[in-house]
Design an enzyme around this catalytic site. Structure first.
Site, PDB file in Angstrom:
ATOM      1  N   HIS A  12       0.810  -1.221   0.000  1.00 41.47           N
ATOM      2  CA  HIS A  12       0.000   0.000   0.000  1.00 41.47           C
ATOM      3  C   HIS A  12       0.843   1.271   0.000  1.00 41.47           C
ATOM      4  O   HIS A  12       0.314   2.377  -0.177  1.00 41.47           O
ATOM      5  CB  HIS A  12      -0.929   0.004   1.221  1.00 41.47           C
ATOM      6  CG  HIS A  12      -2.211   0.748   1.000  1.00 41.47           C
ATOM      7  ND1 HIS A  12      -2.400   1.621  -0.049  1.00 41.47           N
ATOM      8  CD2 HIS A  12      -3.380   0.754   1.689  1.00 41.47           C
ATOM      9  CE1 HIS A  12      -3.620   2.127   0.014  1.00 41.47           C
ATOM     10  NE2 HIS A  12      -4.232   1.615   1.067  1.00 41.47           N
ATOM     11  N   ARG A  13       2.152   1.144   0.169  1.00 43.37           N
ATOM     12  CA  ARG A  13       3.016   2.323   0.037  1.00 43.37           C
ATOM     13  C   ARG A  13       3.126   2.751  -1.415  1.00 43.37           C
ATOM     14  O   ARG A  13       3.301   3.937  -1.722  1.00 43.37           O
ATOM     15  CB  ARG A  13       4.417   2.019   0.585  1.00 43.37           C
ATOM     16  CG  ARG A  13       4.480   1.661   2.061  1.00 43.37           C
ATOM     17  CD  ARG A  13       5.882   1.220   2.457  1.00 43.37           C
ATOM     18  NE  ARG A  13       6.320   0.070   1.669  1.00 43.37           N
ATOM     19  CZ  ARG A  13       7.558  -0.425   1.700  1.00 43.37           C
ATOM     20  NH1 ARG A  13       8.475   0.129   2.482  1.00 43.37           N
ATOM     21  NH2 ARG A  13       7.882  -1.477   0.959  1.00 43.37           N
TER      22      ARG A  13
END
Length: 430
Positions: free
Chosen positions: A400-401
């Site tokens: 999700h980064r």
């Protein structure tokens, strides 16, 4: 003067190995390229060739020892030197016959080597496939060991002596091993009954280290869907005998490789890695896809290279051969490296839905479950009907980064469309 043989660099991120077998004994004459050790690393069993021609003076390791890269494992007499009485060591085997005049050590200068070139079996196989003469390849490994990357760089450059410096592999920067937080002290389980202690090493330990790293560094988000592979199964059964005759296996994983390659081209940020040190996302312009293989020793992830440029037939044959080598532990370390994305298929084991952990430093992984007959709503000429369809669950886990839920949904949508329509799958080949 005695020459020291140290455990060479066996691949990026590999710092140690376990000695499986010592193939020589003190006093034995060896030639450059003779196999002297078998070492099991985190990923594979590796045969280590001798970089020298001479006589074994001392052996400092035995089967079962864990040895570090750079550690001295053996010493050899210098060319032409009459070896003195070797010191007795616990690792030394029975005395073997020696020769009075050992052959001269072959030069490691490319193009002038005499005799075998130090290289793993996988590297030799790669050289044969690419039509490369190992004697002409500049080595980058320790003690003149030619690696798979050396062979690929040489093949890409045309010929060694005229290859530009940028085409030659550079020594990999050592990546510090990830150390998890100290675990709390365990109780004495033997107080409650019999126990057995099994060494925690090799593939199992590597898996633990890699999973701890990935789980601690990557914020995982997963997106799930179901794929109707009924039509694809008909297609697979129709062509499986043809593929088997070529030495391959036509599995859903083979089709998934092509579907994933097409989806990655449309979603380049999923074919990437995050460089936190420089604050950059590295978008990779090649599509090397790892496939998780469950062996008797644990899980390994060999890599299928340039998936986007290969046909279904080629992938079916190559993947089958790769899996067989992984099971037999006769696979080169370079075949585990360079992956940009990973597929793990629990369907062959009967698994249904699950959520895999991303293979750091990649940013996504696709999990596939077993195709099972399920009632499904089907749109046909008579409208909507309920029919038995072969349904396969899939899950895409993302970092999700780098990625958002929308990226995962879009990727899975394209993957699903390709897998559900064999015609669309064939179109993805062009």
């Amino acid at each position: 003067m005695a020459k020291e043989f140290k455990l060479p660099d066996l691949g990026e991120g590999i710092h140690e190995g376990e000695v499986l077998a010592v193939r020589v004994a003190v006093g034995q004459a060896v030639k450059e390229g003779d196999i002297i050790l078998e070492v099991e690393t985190d990923k594979a069993a590796v045969e280590i060739p001798s970089p020298y021609t001479g006589t074994v003076l001392e052996i400092r390791a035995k089967a079962g020892d864990t040895v570090k890269v750079g550690q001295v494992l053996m010493t050899f007499s210098a060319p032409g030197e009459i070896p003195a009485a070797a010191p007795e060591t616990a690792a030394a085997g029975p005395m073997a016959p020696t020769v009075s005049q050992p052959a001269a050590v072959a030069s490691l200068t490319p193009g002038s080597r005499q005799g075998p070139v130090p290289a793993s079996p996988a590297t030799r196989r790669l050289a044969r496939e690419l039509g490369v003469d190992l004697a002409q390849v500049p080595p980058s490994g320790a003690a003149g060991l030619v690696t798979g990357e050396d062979v690929r760089a040489f093949a890409a450059a045309g010929k060694a002596m005229q290859a530009p410096a940028a085409a030659r592999p550079q020594p990999a920067t050592e990546v510090p091993a990830f150390t998890p937080a100290p675990a709390p002290e365990l109780p004495d389980f033997a107080k409650w009954g019999p126990v057995e202690r099994v060494p925690f090493r090799s593939i199992r330990r590597a898996t633990a280290r890699q999973m701890s790293l990935a789980w601690s560094q990557i914020p995982h988000v997963n997106s799930q869907d179901y794929v109707d592979v009924t039509r694809l199964e008909v297609f697979r059964r129709k062509h499986q005998k043809e593929i088997e005759a070529l030495g391959g296996r036509l599995t859903f994983t083979v089709f998934a490789l092509k579907a994933v390659a097409a989806a990655l081209k449309a979603h380049p940020r999923i074919n990437a890695s995050l460089d936190t040190a420089s604050g950059e996302i590295i978008l990779k312009k090649y599509h090397h896809i790892g496939v998780a293989v469950n062996t008797g020793d644990g899980l390994v992830v060999p890599v299928v290279r340039d998936v986007d440029n290969k046909s279904i037939k080629e992938l079916a044959v190559e993947l089958n051969a790769l899996v067989q080598r992984a099971h037999s532990r006769k696979i080169g370390l370079e075949e585990f490296q360079g992956g940009t994305f990973t597929i793990t298929n629990a369907g062959a084991l009967g698994g249904w839905t699950f959520s895999p952990i991303i293979n750091h430093p990649q940013v996504a992984i696709l999990g596939m479950g077993q195709g099972r007959l399920r009632p499904a709503v089907v749109r046909g000429e008579k409208g909507l009907t309920i029919a038995a369809r072969l349904i396969m669950p899939v899950v895409l886990c993302i970092d999700h980064r780098v990625l958002d839920g929308a990226d995962a949904v879009s990727f899975l949508k394209m993957f699903k469309e390709i897998m559900e329509d064999p015609d669309e799958l064939l179109m993805s080949l062009v």
